[in-house]
Design a protein around this motif. Structure first.
Motif, mmCIF file in Angstrom:
data_model
loop_
_atom_site.group_PDB
_atom_site.id
_atom_site.type_symbol
_atom_site.label_atom_id
_atom_site.label_comp_id
_atom_site.label_asym_id
_atom_site.label_seq_id
_atom_site.Cartn_x
_atom_site.Cartn_y
_atom_site.Cartn_z
ATOM 1 N N ILE A 1 -12.047 -38.218 77.757
ATOM 2 C CA ILE A 1 -12.591 -37.529 78.937
ATOM 3 C C ILE A 1 -13.482 -38.473 79.742
ATOM 4 C CG2 ILE A 1 -14.151 -35.681 79.686
ATOM 5 C CD1 ILE A 1 -13.127 -34.034 77.289
ATOM 6 N N ALA A 2 -14.347 -39.210 79.042
ATOM 7 C CA ALA A 2 -15.335 -40.039 79.736
ATOM 8 C C ALA A 2 -14.669 -41.190 80.491
ATOM 9 C CB ALA A 2 -16.356 -40.583 78.730
ATOM 10 N N THR A 3 -13.644 -41.800 79.881
ATOM 11 C CA THR A 3 -13.055 -42.998 80.479
ATOM 12 C C THR A 3 -11.762 -42.710 81.236
ATOM 13 O OG1 THR A 3 -11.716 -43.518 78.536
ATOM 14 C CG2 THR A 3 -13.966 -44.396 78.576
ATOM 15 N N GLY A 4 -11.183 -41.519 80.997
ATOM 16 C CA GLY A 4 -9.903 -41.207 81.627
ATOM 17 C C GLY A 4 -8.722 -41.873 80.942
ATOM 18 N N GLU A 5 -8.997 -42.557 79.834
ATOM 19 C CA GLU A 5 -7.950 -43.240 79.060
ATOM 20 C C GLU A 5 -8.088 -42.851 77.596
ATOM 21 O OE1 GLU A 5 -5.559 -45.401 79.939
ATOM 22 O OE2 GLU A 5 -6.058 -45.175 82.071
ATOM 23 N N PRO A 6 -6.966 -42.718 76.892
ATOM 24 C CA PRO A 6 -7.097 -42.400 75.469
ATOM 25 C C PRO A 6 -7.744 -43.545 74.700
ATOM 26 C CG PRO A 6 -4.780 -42.719 76.078
ATOM 27 C CD PRO A 6 -5.567 -42.731 77.339
ATOM 28 N N HIS A 7 -8.470 -43.193 73.662
ATOM 29 C CA HIS A 7 -8.995 -44.144 72.687
ATOM 30 C C HIS A 7 -7.795 -44.695 71.900
ATOM 31 C CE1 HIS A 7 -11.081 -45.359 68.960
ATOM 32 N NE2 HIS A 7 -12.211 -45.344 69.649
ATOM 33 N N ALA A 8 -7.949 -45.893 71.338
ATOM 34 C CA ALA A 8 -6.837 -46.489 70.578
ATOM 35 C C ALA A 8 -6.347 -45.550 69.474
ATOM 36 C CB ALA A 8 -7.285 -47.819 69.970
ATOM 37 N N LEU A 9 -7.272 -44.773 68.914
ATOM 38 C CA LEU A 9 -6.883 -43.904 67.796
ATOM 39 C C LEU A 9 -6.030 -42.713 68.231
ATOM 40 C CD1 LEU A 9 -10.230 -43.805 65.768
ATOM 41 C CD2 LEU A 9 -8.078 -44.825 65.014
ATOM 42 N N ASN A 10 -6.254 -42.201 69.433
ATOM 43 C CA ASN A 10 -5.468 -41.026 69.845
ATOM 44 C C ASN A 10 -4.341 -41.381 70.817
ATOM 45 O OD1 ASN A 10 -7.711 -41.285 71.823
ATOM 46 N ND2 ASN A 10 -6.861 -39.443 72.753
ATOM 47 N N ARG A 11 -4.212 -42.676 71.161
ATOM 48 C CA ARG A 11 -3.114 -43.062 72.050
ATOM 49 C C ARG A 11 -1.745 -42.606 71.514
ATOM 50 N NH1 ARG A 11 -3.356 -46.394 76.321
ATOM 51 N NH2 ARG A 11 -5.429 -47.096 75.731
ATOM 52 N N PRO A 12 -1.478 -42.774 70.196
ATOM 53 C CA PRO A 12 -0.161 -42.332 69.704
ATOM 54 C C PRO A 12 0.004 -40.810 69.728
ATOM 55 C CG PRO A 12 -1.248 -43.816 68.122
ATOM 56 C CD PRO A 12 -2.268 -43.428 69.141
ATOM 57 N N PHE A 13 -1.100 -40.061 69.816
ATOM 58 C CA PHE A 13 -1.028 -38.600 69.739
ATOM 59 C C PHE A 13 -0.904 -37.983 71.135
ATOM 60 C CE2 PHE A 13 -2.936 -40.024 65.815
ATOM 61 C CZ PHE A 13 -2.321 -39.230 64.866
ATOM 62 N N SER A 14 -0.134 -38.611 71.975
ATOM 63 C CA SER A 14 -0.017 -38.169 73.361
ATOM 64 C C SER A 14 0.970 -37.018 73.486
ATOM 65 C CB SER A 14 0.478 -39.331 74.228
ATOM 66 O OG SER A 14 1.823 -39.630 73.870
ATOM 67 N N LEU A 15 0.861 -36.309 74.599
ATOM 68 C CA LEU A 15 1.830 -35.252 74.911
ATOM 69 C C LEU A 15 3.209 -35.851 75.180
ATOM 70 C CD1 LEU A 15 2.214 -32.221 75.498
ATOM 71 C CD2 LEU A 15 1.281 -32.610 77.782
ATOM 72 N N GLU A 16 3.237 -37.104 75.655
ATOM 73 C CA GLU A 16 4.528 -37.746 76.019
ATOM 74 C C GLU A 16 5.390 -38.063 74.811
ATOM 75 O OE1 GLU A 16 1.547 -39.622 77.452
ATOM 76 O OE2 GLU A 16 1.682 -37.817 78.649
ATOM 77 N N ARG A 17 4.801 -38.052 73.617
ATOM 78 C CA ARG A 17 5.597 -38.499 72.474
ATOM 79 C C ARG A 17 6.810 -37.605 72.227
ATOM 80 N NH1 ARG A 17 1.267 -35.991 69.555
ATOM 81 N NH2 ARG A 17 1.927 -34.593 67.888
ATOM 82 N N PHE A 18 6.739 -36.376 72.708
ATOM 83 C CA PHE A 18 7.886 -35.483 72.510
ATOM 84 C C PHE A 18 9.037 -35.853 73.439
ATOM 85 C CE2 PHE A 18 4.132 -33.380 70.993
ATOM 86 C CZ PHE A 18 4.530 -33.013 69.723
ATOM 87 N N GLU A 19 8.703 -36.598 74.483
ATOM 88 C CA GLU A 19 9.754 -37.068 75.388
ATOM 89 C C GLU A 19 10.231 -38.467 74.993
ATOM 90 O OE1 GLU A 19 8.907 -36.088 79.456
ATOM 91 O OE2 GLU A 19 10.188 -37.693 80.199
ATOM 92 N N THR A 20 9.314 -39.319 74.554
ATOM 93 C CA THR A 20 9.718 -40.677 74.165
ATOM 94 C C THR A 20 10.356 -40.699 72.780
ATOM 95 O OG1 THR A 20 7.597 -41.139 73.124
ATOM 96 C CG2 THR A 20 7.807 -41.683 75.454
ATOM 97 N N GLY A 21 10.092 -39.667 71.980
ATOM 98 C CA GLY A 21 10.645 -39.623 70.625
ATOM 99 C C GLY A 21 9.759 -40.280 69.587
ATOM 100 N N GLU A 22 8.584 -40.784 70.006
ATOM 101 C CA GLU A 22 7.679 -41.422 69.043
ATOM 102 C C GLU A 22 6.841 -40.378 68.313
ATOM 103 O OE1 GLU A 22 6.122 -45.576 70.324
ATOM 104 O OE2 GLU A 22 6.291 -44.389 72.140
ATOM 105 N N LEU A 23 7.536 -39.530 67.562
ATOM 106 C CA LEU A 23 6.846 -38.459 66.845
ATOM 107 C C LEU A 23 6.085 -39.025 65.652
ATOM 108 C CD1 LEU A 23 9.681 -35.772 66.853
ATOM 109 C CD2 LEU A 23 7.876 -36.121 68.528
ATOM 110 N N ILE A 24 5.056 -38.289 65.234
ATOM 111 C CA ILE A 24 4.300 -38.669 64.037
ATOM 112 C C ILE A 24 4.555 -37.553 63.038
ATOM 113 C CG2 ILE A 24 2.026 -39.267 63.134
ATOM 114 C CD1 ILE A 24 1.317 -39.805 66.195
ATOM 115 N N ASP A 25 5.663 -37.694 62.320
ATOM 116 C CA ASP A 25 6.187 -36.572 61.552
ATOM 117 C C ASP A 25 5.461 -36.418 60.230
ATOM 118 O OD1 ASP A 25 7.583 -34.534 60.526
ATOM 119 O OD2 ASP A 25 9.461 -35.608 60.273
#
Lengths: 407, 92
Positions: A374-398
């Motif tokens: 929220i503060a920076t407008g960019e995800p932290h390195a730790l939550n970058r993989p947990f993006s909403l886009e992963r369902f479109e790119t296929g990079e799921l964390i199963d």
């Protein structure tokens, strides 16, 4: 003893009950543990203090008081291990940092294996955990018995215990105390905690969020974070997009109070239950979600029955324990059983959801990375993989099955 | 625990059934034409609104047939059920 210190812990109010201002730099929707944690780190790490947490009910009403308080970080995949281990390290310092005894007890978490497949997967997870710097051990059945004497390891058991993974740094904390500690800490940093304030619409102008309509009037906001667990879908619909979440009841139960007999957390995937004993003495048990989706905060009694029968398989002596109370909360389940923390299609609107059945353990880490986002407008390195886009790119964390517990 | 009316067998207790999620989600008519975003929606995104909800159930410990139920997921009121191929208006 300083009399004020005593008064502090018995204070009638740990936070103010302010009227909402007309405008904030940032507003967090949802006053649960993750919402409060987000506000805390927004103020503490990023210096944002003109912020508010809006909560439709009251603080300590939703899933914050409907969990089983288990904390661990022994997840299989790298992304999850990093996220939950960061949270666990924050837990290790939280009582001191928040100056509140949250009864964080690193009594160890056992994940039992009942068949050869379980055993292989467990040892694989132990190795993966160690490579990621997460403490993990494999115990054979005798070592399980030594660590937790009341587990039934007899070979006659319907699902005999073949061994277990052990995370010694895992354990439990007192959820009420965590709520009190966070609420007080937020308030002290100037965060407005606004209870009884339901969001009825989200104002979006030219693809950018500008504020909220609430049951207590409009609130303008530079940035908005949705941290609403099972109700996230209702909020994102107001902002014009959908998240891949289904809301389900998750039930748990406590027994009457007994002397301390269970010295650690015991989880079993095959005999589906997880058990610990609260500091006060209640046996705390949980298991899987009710299958259907729901917003009603209750589920079927047969699910409770299954939990208890699973508990009795592992601990025959529990057959004489008496059920005190059961409850249900609404959890936000993602298709890959991993959370969504990050940006949304709407500018300055951020989402933190999908923690499903395992959000309590992530409380400090979830708030930390959400505040950064929220503060920076960019995800932290730790939550970058947990993006909403992963369902479109296929990079799921199963993490279905991989996370040491069925979902 | 719900009592669910199987359209073939009549009312039975919930443990006899398996849940199948949102009803009336059709397989894409022209799958090779779908964009990644449309595939995402089809594969992962289901309606998660509050209120009356059309959903699939399978009578796993009975006739083993799939059918549909209208249920209010805010109150758990069972509004009615109907066979696969029928429409929500047919619920009873």
């Amino acid at each position: 003893m300083d009399p004020n210190e005593h008064a502090l812990h018995n204070a009638p109010f740990l936070w103010r009950n302010p009227e909402p201002k007309s405008s904030y730099d940032a507003v967090i929707v949802g006053g649960g543990l993750h919402g409060l944690s987000t506000a805390y780190y927004l103020a503490k790490n990023h210096g944002l203090t003109n912020i508010a947490v809006v909560e439709r009910g009251w603080i300590g009403n939703g899933n914050a008081v409907r969990n089983t308080t288990i904390i661990r970080s022994n997840y299989l995949w790298d992304e999850s291990a990093a996220m939950y281990e960061h949270a666990l390290q924050l837990w290790e310092g939280w009582a001191e940092e928040l100056d509140y005894d949250i009864l964080f007890s690193q009594r160890g978490v056992l994940n039992l294996a009942h068949n050869l497949h379980d055993e292989r997967e467990s040892i694989r997870r132990v190795n993966a955990n160690r490579l990621n710097g997460v403490d993990a051990e494999w115990l054979d059945a005798d070592a399980v018995k030594e660590f937790c004497p009341i587990v039934d390891i007899s070979p006659e058991a319907r699902y005999p215990v073949m061994g277990a993974t052990l995370q010694r740094r895992g354990g439990i904390a007192r959820h009420d105390a965590v709520i009190f500690a966070l609420g007080r800490a937020c308030d002290a940093l100037g965060v407005d905690i606004i209870q009884g304030c339901e969001v009825t619409d989200i104002d979006v102008v030219n693809g950018r969020v500008t504020g909220l309509q609430t049951s207590r009037g409009p609130i303008a906001a530079g940035k908005v974070g949705l941290v609403a667990a099972g109700r996230t879908s209702l909020l994102t619909a107001m902002a014009g997009f959908a998240v891949p979440i289904q809301s389900h009841p998750l039930q748990a139960l406590v027994s009457e109070v007994y002397e301390q007999v269970l010295n650690c957390v015991v989880m079993s995937n095959a005999v589906h239950v997880y058990v610990s004993q609260a500091h006060k003495g209640e046996l705390v048990m949980g298991a899987g979600i009710d299958a259907f989706n729901s917003y009603a905060q209750r589920g079927g009694l047969h699910v409770i029955e299954e939990q208890m029968s699973a508990g009795m398989q592992l601990f025959p002596q529990f057959s004489r324990a008496r059920l005190l109370r059961t409850w249900g909360g609404i959890v936000d389940v993602c298709p890959d059983a991993s959370p969504i923390v990050g940006l949304t299609p709407v500018e300055n609107l951020y989402v933190n959801c999908g923690w499903g059945t395992g959000g309590f353990k992530a409380t400090p880490g979830s708030g930390w990375v959400m505040a950064h986002t929220i503060a920076t407008g960019e995800p932290h390195a730790l939550n970058r993989p947990f993006s909403l886009e992963r369902f479109e790119t296929g990079e799921l964390i199963d993490e279905h099955g991989a996370a040491a517990v069925a979902h | 625990m719900f009592q669910i009316r199987c359209p073939y067998c009549g009312p039975r207790d919930e443990p006899e059934f398996k849940y199948g999620g949102q009803a009336h989600v059709a397989y894409p008519a022209d799958p090779e034409q779908l964009s990644d975003e449309e595939w995402t929606r089809f594969l992962f995104v289901r309606d998660n609104s509050r209120g009356r909800y059309a959903e699939r159930w399978n009578h796993a410990a009975g006739c083993r047939r799939w059918f549909n139920v209208i249920r209010d997921n805010g109150t758990h009121e069972m509004v009615g059920s109907y066979r696969s191929g029928e429409q929500p208006e047919d619920a009873r």
